[in-house]
Motif scaffolding. Structure first.
Motif, mmCIF file in Angstrom:
data_model
loop_
_atom_site.group_PDB
_atom_site.id
_atom_site.type_symbol
_atom_site.label_atom_id
_atom_site.label_comp_id
_atom_site.label_asym_id
_atom_site.label_seq_id
_atom_site.Cartn_x
_atom_site.Cartn_y
_atom_site.Cartn_z
ATOM 1 N N ALA A 70 0.838 -1.204 0.000
ATOM 2 C CA ALA A 70 0.000 0.000 0.000
ATOM 3 C C ALA A 70 0.873 1.254 0.000
ATOM 4 C CB ALA A 70 -0.933 0.001 1.207
ATOM 5 N N GLY A 71 1.928 1.238 0.784
ATOM 6 C CA GLY A 71 2.860 2.365 0.823
ATOM 7 C C GLY A 71 3.573 2.558 -0.504
ATOM 8 N N ILE A 72 3.930 1.452 -1.143
ATOM 9 C CA ILE A 72 4.579 1.530 -2.446
ATOM 10 C C ILE A 72 3.633 2.170 -3.458
ATOM 11 C CG2 ILE A 72 5.477 0.172 -4.385
ATOM 12 C CD1 ILE A 72 6.552 -1.806 -2.226
ATOM 13 N N GLY A 73 2.361 1.787 -3.402
ATOM 14 C CA GLY A 73 1.372 2.399 -4.290
ATOM 15 C C GLY A 73 1.329 3.898 -4.114
ATOM 16 N N LEU A 78 2.733 9.503 -5.818
ATOM 17 C CA LEU A 78 3.383 10.786 -5.549
ATOM 18 C C LEU A 78 4.492 11.077 -6.553
ATOM 19 C CD1 LEU A 78 3.495 10.646 -1.652
ATOM 20 C CD2 LEU A 78 2.087 12.166 -3.064
ATOM 21 N N ARG A 79 5.228 10.050 -6.945
ATOM 22 C CA ARG A 79 6.269 10.246 -7.969
ATOM 23 C C ARG A 79 5.657 10.689 -9.287
ATOM 24 N NH1 ARG A 79 10.542 5.248 -7.282
ATOM 25 N NH2 ARG A 79 11.461 5.956 -5.317
ATOM 26 N N ALA A 80 4.540 10.071 -9.665
ATOM 27 C CA ALA A 80 3.869 10.444 -10.916
ATOM 28 C C ALA A 80 3.345 11.872 -10.849
ATOM 29 C CB ALA A 80 2.730 9.468 -11.216
ATOM 30 N N GLU A 84 4.573 15.024 -13.179
ATOM 31 C CA GLU A 84 3.616 15.841 -13.935
ATOM 32 C C GLU A 84 3.776 17.322 -13.597
ATOM 33 O OE1 GLU A 84 0.585 17.202 -16.400
ATOM 34 O OE2 GLU A 84 1.753 15.356 -16.436
ATOM 35 N N LEU A 85 3.939 17.635 -12.331
ATOM 36 C CA LEU A 85 4.133 19.026 -11.924
ATOM 37 C C LEU A 85 5.422 19.597 -12.509
ATOM 38 C CD1 LEU A 85 2.968 18.839 -8.206
ATOM 39 C CD2 LEU A 85 1.796 20.012 -10.089
ATOM 40 N N ARG A 86 6.484 18.808 -12.493
ATOM 41 C CA ARG A 86 7.757 19.255 -13.079
ATOM 42 C C ARG A 86 7.608 19.484 -14.584
ATOM 43 N NH1 ARG A 86 12.317 18.870 -9.918
ATOM 44 N NH2 ARG A 86 11.998 17.803 -7.923
#
Length: 91
Positions: A70-73, A78-80, A84-86
């Motif tokens: 669940a944490g990995i998900g 958050l990485r995605a 996207e923000l970058r």
């Protein structure tokens, strides 16, 4: 080796498991938990790309670091979002 995009689905689950050095059951679990999404043939057979293999390895490393699935998900989400923000800031 050919120059092909990393998202081309080429590998069966057996080959992908071998490339990722994980049991096929682990790949099925990662898919069940929504951590990876391999392509499917018309008959429903999973096909994994080089990008999928990289994602599988990334999940395995995070799991090895002690993070539950669940944490990995959440980490992947958050990485995605961050990417996207970058992309928006740079574009």
């Amino acid at each position: 080796m050919t120059d092909r995009p990393g998202d081309v689905p080429l590998y069966s689950i057996a080959v992908a498991a071998q490339l990722a050095e994980l049991p096929a059951a682990t790949l099925r679990l990662y898919e069940e938990k929504g951590l990876i999404t391999p392509a499917r043939t018309h008959g429903g057979t999973r096909r994994y790309s080089d990008d999928d293999i990289a994602a599988i390895r990334e999940v395995a490393v995070l799991q090895g670091d002690g993070i539950n699935l669940a944490g990995i998900g959440r980490v992947l989400e958050l990485r995605a979002e961050n990417a996207e923000l970058r992309r928006r800031l740079d574009g």
